[in-house]
Design a protein around this motif. Structure first.
Motif, PDB file in Angstrom:
ATOM      1  N   GLU A 158    -103.298 -10.377 -53.487  1.00 20.73           N
ATOM      2  CA  GLU A 158    -102.475  -9.302 -52.902  1.00 20.73           C
ATOM      3  C   GLU A 158    -102.999  -8.758 -51.586  1.00 20.73           C
ATOM      4  OE1 GLU A 158    -101.747  -6.562 -56.305  1.00 20.73           O
ATOM      5  OE2 GLU A 158    -102.319  -8.370 -57.428  1.00 20.73           O
ATOM      6  N   LYS A 159    -103.989  -9.436 -51.019  1.00 16.25           N
ATOM      7  CA  LYS A 159    -104.502  -9.034 -49.710  1.00 16.25           C
ATOM      8  C   LYS A 159    -104.196 -10.122 -48.683  1.00 16.25           C
ATOM      9  CE  LYS A 159    -108.286  -5.912 -50.942  1.00 16.25           C
ATOM     10  NZ  LYS A 159    -107.673  -5.510 -52.196  1.00 16.25           N
ATOM     11  N   LEU A 160    -103.822  -9.706 -47.486  1.00 17.96           N
ATOM     12  CA  LEU A 160    -103.537 -10.670 -46.431  1.00 17.96           C
ATOM     13  C   LEU A 160    -104.830 -11.372 -46.022  1.00 17.96           C
ATOM     14  CD1 LEU A 160    -101.369 -11.819 -44.520  1.00 17.96           C
ATOM     15  CD2 LEU A 160    -101.996 -10.021 -42.893  1.00 17.96           C
ATOM     16  N   SER A 161    -104.860 -12.676 -46.218  1.00 18.07           N
ATOM     17  CA  SER A 161    -106.050 -13.469 -45.899  1.00 18.07           C
ATOM     18  C   SER A 161    -105.912 -14.218 -44.585  1.00 18.07           C
ATOM     19  CB  SER A 161    -106.323 -14.493 -47.003  1.00 18.07           C
ATOM     20  OG  SER A 161    -106.714 -13.864 -48.196  1.00 18.07           O
ATOM     21  N   ILE A 162    -104.709 -14.691 -44.314  1.00 17.87           N
ATOM     22  CA  ILE A 162    -104.492 -15.514 -43.124  1.00 17.87           C
ATOM     23  C   ILE A 162    -103.217 -15.045 -42.430  1.00 17.87           C
ATOM     24  CG2 ILE A 162    -103.954 -17.822 -42.259  1.00 17.87           C
ATOM     25  CD1 ILE A 162    -106.765 -17.759 -43.197  1.00 17.87           C
ATOM     26  N   ASN A 163    -103.306 -14.839 -41.124  1.00 22.14           N
ATOM     27  CA  ASN A 163    -102.144 -14.629 -40.265  1.00 22.14           C
ATOM     28  C   ASN A 163    -102.304 -15.632 -39.139  1.00 22.14           C
ATOM     29  OD1 ASN A 163    -100.425 -13.861 -38.183  1.00 22.14           O
ATOM     30  ND2 ASN A 163    -100.682 -11.682 -38.556  1.00 22.14           N
ATOM     31  N   GLU A 164    -101.430 -16.621 -39.119  1.00 24.29           N
ATOM     32  CA  GLU A 164    -101.572 -17.705 -38.142  1.00 24.29           C
ATOM     33  C   GLU A 164    -100.986 -17.307 -36.789  1.00 24.29           C
ATOM     34  OE1 GLU A 164    -102.862 -21.232 -38.649  1.00 24.29           O
ATOM     35  OE2 GLU A 164    -103.948 -19.851 -39.937  1.00 24.29           O
ATOM     36  N   SER A 165    -101.442 -16.188 -36.262  1.00 18.94           N
ATOM     37  CA  SER A 165    -100.989 -15.717 -34.942  1.00 18.94           C
ATOM     38  C   SER A 165     -99.474 -15.601 -34.875  1.00 18.94           C
ATOM     39  CB  SER A 165    -101.486 -16.664 -33.836  1.00 18.94           C
ATOM     40  OG  SER A 165    -102.886 -16.776 -33.877  1.00 18.94           O
ATOM     41  N   VAL A 166     -98.908 -15.047 -35.933  1.00 18.84           N
ATOM     42  CA  VAL A 166     -97.453 -14.887 -36.002  1.00 18.84           C
ATOM     43  C   VAL A 166     -97.045 -13.623 -35.241  1.00 18.84           C
ATOM     44  CG1 VAL A 166     -95.508 -14.587 -37.579  1.00 18.84           C
ATOM     45  CG2 VAL A 166     -97.439 -16.033 -38.248  1.00 18.84           C
ATOM     46  N   PRO A 167     -95.954 -13.675 -34.465  1.00 20.37           N
ATOM     47  CA  PRO A 167     -95.507 -12.466 -33.729  1.00 20.37           C
ATOM     48  C   PRO A 167     -95.246 -11.302 -34.669  1.00 20.37           C
ATOM     49  CG  PRO A 167     -94.319 -14.413 -32.987  1.00 20.37           C
ATOM     50  CD  PRO A 167     -95.119 -14.844 -34.170  1.00 20.37           C
ATOM     51  N   SER A 168     -95.443 -10.103 -34.176  1.00 18.82           N
ATOM     52  CA  SER A 168     -95.346  -8.898 -35.011  1.00 18.82           C
ATOM     53  C   SER A 168     -93.925  -8.607 -35.462  1.00 18.82           C
ATOM     54  CB  SER A 168     -95.903  -7.695 -34.249  1.00 18.82           C
ATOM     55  OG  SER A 168     -95.168  -7.501 -33.055  1.00 18.82           O
ATOM     56  N   ARG A 169     -92.943  -9.312 -34.931  1.00 22.49           N
ATOM     57  CA  ARG A 169     -91.578  -9.125 -35.421  1.00 22.49           C
ATOM     58  C   ARG A 169     -91.415  -9.680 -36.839  1.00 22.49           C
ATOM     59  NH1 ARG A 169     -91.375 -12.891 -31.182  1.00 22.49           N
ATOM     60  NH2 ARG A 169     -90.553 -14.968 -31.739  1.00 22.49           N
ATOM     61  N   PHE A 170     -92.412 -10.423 -37.312  1.00 24.19           N
ATOM     62  CA  PHE A 170     -92.486 -10.860 -38.706  1.00 24.19           C
ATOM     63  C   PHE A 170     -93.569 -10.023 -39.382  1.00 24.19           C
ATOM     64  CE2 PHE A 170     -89.867 -14.619 -38.534  1.00 24.19           C
ATOM     65  CZ  PHE A 170     -89.926 -15.013 -37.208  1.00 24.19           C
ATOM     66  N   SER A 171     -93.222  -9.341 -40.471  1.00 25.33           N
ATOM     67  CA  SER A 171     -94.175  -8.466 -41.133  1.00 25.33           C
ATOM     68  C   SER A 171     -94.195  -8.781 -42.625  1.00 25.33           C
ATOM     69  CB  SER A 171     -93.782  -7.011 -40.907  1.00 25.33           C
ATOM     70  OG  SER A 171     -94.632  -6.149 -41.629  1.00 25.33           O
ATOM     71  N   PRO A 172     -95.286  -9.361 -43.136  1.00 28.57           N
ATOM     72  CA  PRO A 172     -95.326  -9.686 -44.555  1.00 28.57           C
ATOM     73  C   PRO A 172     -95.761  -8.486 -45.391  1.00 28.57           C
ATOM     74  CG  PRO A 172     -97.335 -10.421 -43.522  1.00 28.57           C
ATOM     75  CD  PRO A 172     -96.512  -9.785 -42.440  1.00 28.57           C
ATOM     76  N   GLU A 173     -95.401  -8.551 -46.675  1.00 27.92           N
ATOM     77  CA  GLU A 173     -95.797  -7.502 -47.612  1.00 27.92           C
ATOM     78  C   GLU A 173     -95.946  -8.123 -48.984  1.00 27.92           C
ATOM     79  OE1 GLU A 173     -92.676  -4.909 -48.677  1.00 27.92           O
ATOM     80  OE2 GLU A 173     -93.978  -3.325 -49.445  1.00 27.92           O
ATOM     81  N   CYS A 174     -96.968  -7.731 -49.706  1.00 25.74           N
ATOM     82  CA  CYS A 174     -97.176  -8.232 -51.064  1.00 25.74           C
ATOM     83  C   CYS A 174     -97.277  -7.030 -52.001  1.00 25.74           C
ATOM     84  CB  CYS A 174     -98.442  -9.083 -51.130  1.00 25.74           C
ATOM     85  SG  CYS A 174     -98.674  -9.954 -52.688  1.00 25.74           S
ATOM     86  N   PRO A 175     -96.154  -6.568 -52.560  1.00 30.19           N
ATOM     87  CA  PRO A 175     -96.158  -5.362 -53.385  1.00 30.19           C
ATOM     88  C   PRO A 175     -96.966  -5.502 -54.675  1.00 30.19           C
ATOM     89  CG  PRO A 175     -93.930  -5.959 -52.727  1.00 30.19           C
ATOM     90  CD  PRO A 175     -94.802  -7.104 -52.373  1.00 30.19           C
ATOM     91  N   ASN A 176     -96.957  -6.706 -55.252  1.00 33.10           N
ATOM     92  CA  ASN A 176     -97.777  -6.978 -56.434  1.00 33.10           C
ATOM     93  C   ASN A 176     -98.023  -8.471 -56.532  1.00 33.10           C
ATOM     94  OD1 ASN A 176     -95.622  -8.219 -58.065  1.00 33.10           O
ATOM     95  ND2 ASN A 176     -94.764  -6.140 -58.158  1.00 33.10           N
ATOM     96  N   SER A 177     -98.692  -8.885 -57.570  1.00 32.02           N
ATOM     97  CA  SER A 177     -99.138 -10.289 -57.636  1.00 32.02           C
ATOM     98  C   SER A 177     -97.989 -11.276 -57.807  1.00 32.02           C
ATOM     99  CB  SER A 177    -100.133 -10.460 -58.783  1.00 32.02           C
ATOM    100  OG  SER A 177     -99.540 -10.114 -60.020  1.00 32.02           O
ATOM    101  N   SER A 178     -96.787 -10.780 -58.137  1.00 30.05           N
ATOM    102  CA  SER A 178     -95.659 -11.683 -58.366  1.00 30.05           C
ATOM    103  C   SER A 178     -94.669 -11.717 -57.206  1.00 30.05           C
ATOM    104  CB  SER A 178     -94.887 -11.263 -59.627  1.00 30.05           C
ATOM    105  OG  SER A 178     -95.706 -11.307 -60.762  1.00 30.05           O
ATOM    106  N   LEU A 179     -94.771 -10.749 -56.311  1.00 29.77           N
ATOM    107  CA  LEU A 179     -93.756 -10.582 -55.280  1.00 29.77           C
ATOM    108  C   LEU A 179     -94.335 -10.722 -53.874  1.00 29.77           C
ATOM    109  CD1 LEU A 179     -91.860  -7.453 -56.679  1.00 29.77           C
ATOM    110  CD2 LEU A 179     -91.121  -9.841 -56.771  1.00 29.77           C
ATOM    111  N   LEU A 180     -93.533 -11.295 -53.011  1.00 30.13           N
ATOM    112  CA  LEU A 180     -93.911 -11.426 -51.607  1.00 30.13           C
ATOM    113  C   LEU A 180     -92.660 -11.211 -50.773  1.00 30.13           C
ATOM    114  CD1 LEU A 180     -96.321 -12.232 -49.713  1.00 30.13           C
ATOM    115  CD2 LEU A 180     -95.424 -14.563 -49.799  1.00 30.13           C
ATOM    116  N   ASN A 181     -92.765 -10.362 -49.762  1.00 30.56           N
ATOM    117  CA  ASN A 181     -91.635 -10.106 -48.873  1.00 30.56           C
ATOM    118  C   ASN A 181     -91.994 -10.509 -47.451  1.00 30.56           C
ATOM    119  OD1 ASN A 181     -90.167  -8.834 -50.983  1.00 30.56           O
ATOM    120  ND2 ASN A 181     -91.238  -6.897 -50.589  1.00 30.56           N
ATOM    121  N   LEU A 182     -90.965 -10.790 -46.670  1.00 30.24           N
ATOM    122  CA  LEU A 182     -91.146 -11.010 -45.237  1.00 30.24           C
ATOM    123  C   LEU A 182     -90.104 -10.162 -44.527  1.00 30.24           C
ATOM    124  CD1 LEU A 182     -92.754 -12.575 -43.088  1.00 30.24           C
ATOM    125  CD2 LEU A 182     -90.960 -14.323 -43.158  1.00 30.24           C
TER     126      LEU A 182
END
Lengths: 113, 113
Positions: free
Chosen positions: B52-76
């Protein structure tokens, strides 16, 4: 670094023909090897995998053997069907913390009736 | 069960819109990923969440914002995208980052107009 090389495509075969798609890799250590398939308009599906030398992965009539001596993981199927038309990606991951999945360029297979 | 579920399957958005892509897995996996795929190309890694912690951001533009609310869910979360951001966005998960097989969802087809 790690890399995966796939044969150039596209490949067009007649139904019931024999299929071989070549894949070679460069990696440090002992990677796990994968074939993923992507049918038109869909996401990636794991087709098969092998995690150590001489392992054979198989699924849906497809097979691939992990050859460490030739650093290869060629995909084969004895008799292709029209429904096998898809893009096939060879990939590897060097097992261990923080390792990325490395893909080959992919190859498009078209099977005609 | 090796299922990663993504919604929506198709999304059309204007360059001033804000939208989100959603991903869910119930395999108990502790690593989740976002990939971007252009036509006939292999997927490109964007983000990795591990425990649930961001480990890698491959230099993605900030207009893309990831979120991991819990261990089962991932949003972009998507905001102020450009037409060149139109692509297939794939969510994936694995037992751990750099460990074993990565399973992909069906993807969300994004068109920016």
């Amino acid at each position: 670094g790690n890399s995966v090389t796939q044969m150039e495509g596209p490949v067009t075969l007649s139904e019931e023909a024999f299929l071989t798609i070549n894949c070679t890799y460069t990696a440090t250590g002992y990677p796990s090897l994968f074939w993923y398939v992507q049918y038109p308009g869909e996401g990636l599906q794991l087709l098969l995998k092998a995690t150590k030398a001489d392992d054979k992965g198989s699924n849906k009539g497809f097979e691939a053997t992990y050859r460490k001596e030739t650093t290869s993981f060629h995909l084969e199927k004895g008799s292709v069907q029209v429904s096998d038309s898809a893009v096939y990606f060879c990939a590897l991951i060097r097992t261990g913390a923080n390792s990325k999945l490395t893909f080959g360029k992919g190859i498009t297979l078209s099977v005609r009736p | 069960d090796t299922e990663v579920t993504q919604t929506p399957k198709h999304l059309v958005m204007g360059m001033t819109n804000k939208k989100s892509l959603k991903c869910e897995q119930h395999m108990g996996h502790r690593a989740m990923y976002w990939y971007k795929q252009k036509a006939k190309k292999p997927p490109e890694l964007m983000f990795v969440y591990s425990y649930e912690k961001l480990s890698i951001n491959e230099s993605v533009p900030s207009r893309f914002s990831p979120e991991c609310p819990n261990s089962s869910l991932l949003n972009l979360h998507l905001h102020a995208l450009q037409p060149e951001d139109s692509a297939l966005y794939l969510c994936a998960s694995s037992r751990g980052y750099g460990l074993d097989t990565i399973y992909f969802g069906e993807g969300s087809w994004l068109t920016v107009v």
